[in-house]
Structure formats: structure tokens, C-alpha cells
Write a protein that holds these residues in place. Structure first.
Motif, short mmCIF file in Angstrom:
data_model
loop_
_atom_site.label_atom_id
_atom_site.label_comp_id
_atom_site.label_asym_id
_atom_site.label_seq_id
_atom_site.Cartn_x
_atom_site.Cartn_y
_atom_site.Cartn_z
N UNK A 108 -10.17 14.12 -4.89
CA UNK A 108 -11.26 13.83 -3.72
C UNK A 108 -11.53 14.83 -2.59
N UNK A 109 -12.96 15.02 -3.11
CA UNK A 109 -13.69 16.02 -2.08
C UNK A 109 -14.43 15.29 -1.29
N UNK A 110 -13.50 16.07 -0.37
CA UNK A 110 -13.76 15.16 1.29
C UNK A 110 -12.24 16.89 1.80
N UNK A 111 -13.46 16.60 3.19
CA UNK A 111 -12.44 17.36 4.31
C UNK A 111 -11.98 16.10 5.26
N UNK A 112 -10.45 16.59 6.13
CA UNK A 112 -10.47 15.97 7.31
C UNK A 112 -10.25 14.64 6.61
N UNK A 113 -9.39 14.15 6.07
CA UNK A 113 -8.95 13.08 5.14
C UNK A 113 -7.85 12.74 6.35
N UNK A 114 -7.68 11.86 6.83
CA UNK A 114 -6.79 11.65 8.26
C UNK A 114 -5.53 10.39 7.84
N UNK A 115 -4.71 9.85 8.00
CA UNK A 115 -3.54 9.28 7.45
C UNK A 115 -3.98 8.12 8.29
N UNK A 116 -4.82 7.74 8.71
CA UNK A 116 -5.41 6.48 8.75
C UNK A 116 -6.34 5.53 7.55
N UNK A 117 -6.86 7.18 6.96
CA UNK A 117 -7.26 6.44 5.67
C UNK A 117 -6.63 6.51 4.24
N UNK A 118 -5.20 7.51 4.74
CA UNK A 118 -4.77 7.84 3.96
C UNK A 118 -3.76 6.52 3.58
N UNK A 119 -3.66 5.45 5.02
CA UNK A 119 -2.32 5.16 5.18
C UNK A 119 -2.96 3.89 6.28
N UNK A 120 -3.84 2.95 6.20
CA UNK A 120 -4.34 2.31 6.97
C UNK A 120 -3.35 1.41 8.17
N UNK A 121 -2.83 1.60 9.54
CA UNK A 121 -2.74 0.88 10.73
C UNK A 121 -2.03 -0.34 10.46
N UNK A 122 -2.07 -0.96 9.17
CA UNK A 122 -2.38 -2.32 9.60
C UNK A 122 -1.03 -2.53 8.27
N UNK A 123 -0.84 -1.39 7.56
CA UNK A 123 0.44 -1.64 7.40
C UNK A 123 1.49 -1.11 6.85
N UNK A 124 1.50 -0.62 8.81
CA UNK A 124 2.79 -0.33 8.76
C UNK A 124 4.42 -1.04 9.26
N UNK A 125 3.72 -2.63 8.97
CA UNK A 125 5.28 -3.02 10.19
C UNK A 125 5.59 -2.48 8.70
#
Length: 198
Positions: A14-31
Motif C-alpha cells: 500500500x504505497x501511501x503516506x499518511x493513511x489515517x484511521x478513517x481510511x482504515x475503518x470509516x466512521x459509519x462502521x463504528x457502531x
């Protein structure tokens, strides 16, 4: 928590810098209230086209050659953003055991150890070298040996790494925060009996 001693697996880049936690698991699935079931939502906005039904076949995790990958190779500042513990839950549930990066956000880094994931910091040159190895035309498989703190492959690659001794010991024994506390269960019971708190 499952102990981590040695792991051999396929690497996905995954050739990316600054991968944030909202990309790892978006907020709508935190229920959800369980720790399981988040893997299908990992990198959701990148893995699926708009509407979330059709896979984005241009995203690396959807490519056939990386199915079953258990080692994530990425760049700097992985796991930045919010402190959500759901991020390591999603990665572990997706099937990852190891994350290789040149840097991690501190809270995410700590959360990984508490959830059975091994995040390994390597310098940028070593990370770039692994990306180059991965593009040589055949799948890159690595063995990560936590006990001896070394990464190897079948072609003679050998990269040392260092993990804090306490975190290393907890992973080797499969101890999360509750497991650490339960090691002292007898002493806690003695204390409670002595001071009449039971």
C-alpha cells in the motif's frame, strides 16, 4: 489474544503516506460493539466504488495476486488521525498480522500491540527496498520472527528490527491488558481478602 512468535505471509504493498484511521475503518462502521466483523469494512472507501457494492479493481487489496495477504507494507505515518481502536481491529479481522512502515501514529502503534498486530518500524531506505523487491514480478513472501527480531525471505534477505521489550513479551505470550492483569489474579484475591473488599 493470539500469541505472535513467527509469521510467514504474502506481502501486499500500500504505497501511501499518511493513511489515517478513517481510511482504515470509516466512521459509519463504528457502531458495532464487538471487536469482530470489521475486516469487511477495512479500507472501504478505497476497496469499493461509490455505493459500496462493486469492488474497485484498481485498488491493490482487490487484486487477485494479493488475496490472502497477511503482511501490509506501507509508508510513513500510518494510522494517523483519530485514536479509534477499531482500526487495528479491522486490520486484524481482515487477516493482517504484521504492518511494515517507516513510521506510525503513536496511538495507533500502541493499539496494534494491544490487539495482536505487530507494527514494525523500518527506515525509509529499507521500506523502499521492500517495495522494489515486491515489484520484481513474483509475490513477495516474508517471515517475521518476533523472538529473534528479524525479517527474512527465501532469497537471503535479512532485516533486523527492534520492539520494546515489554510489548514484545506481551505479544509473544498473547497478553492484552486484561491478560496482563489476570497474571496477578491470585495476588489481587489475596489483597481483597486481607482488606475485606470481597
Amino acid at each position: 489474544m493470539k500469541p505472535f512468535t513467527k509469521h510467514t505471509g504474502l506481502v501486499v504493498p500500500l504505497d501511501k503516506n499518511n493513511v489515517d484511521t478513517d481510511q482504515i475503518i470509516p466512521k459509519q462502521f463504528l457502531k458495532r460493539i464487538e471487536r469482530t466483523g470489521f475486516g469487511k469494512y477495512a479500507f472501504y472507501d478505497w476497496r469499493y466504488l461509490e455505493g459500496g457494492i462493486q469492488p474497485n479493481m484498481h485498488f491493490v487489496l482487490n487484486l487477485p495476486e494479493y488475496q490472502g495477504a497477511t503482511i501490509l507494507l506501507t509508508r510513513n505515518n500510518f494510522g494517523c488521525g483519530s485514536s479509534r481502536e477499531h482500526a487495528p481491529w479491522a486490520l486484524e479481522d481482515f487477516g493482517f498480522r504484521v504492518i511494515l512502515a517507516s513510521g506510525f501514529a503513536d496511538i495507533f502503534y500502541n493499539n496494534c500491540f494491544k490487539n495482536g498486530l505487530l507494527p514494525i518500524r523500518l527506515d525509509e531506505q529499507q521500506i523502499t527496498g521492500l517495495f522494489e523487491l515486491e515489484t520484481l514480478g513474483k509475490p513477495l513472501r516474508l517471515t517475521v520472527d518476533l523472538e529473534n527480531e528479524v525479517i527474512t525471505d527465501d532469497a537471503g534477505l535479512r532485516i533486523g528490527f527492534a520492539v520494546d521489550a515489554f510489548r514484545r513479551d506481551c505479544l509473544l505470550k498473547g497478553l492484552d491488558d486484561i491478560g496482563i492483569t489476570l497474571q496477578y489474579e491470585n495476588k489481587i484475591a489475596e489483597y481483597e481478602k486481607q482488606y475485606g473488599t470481597v
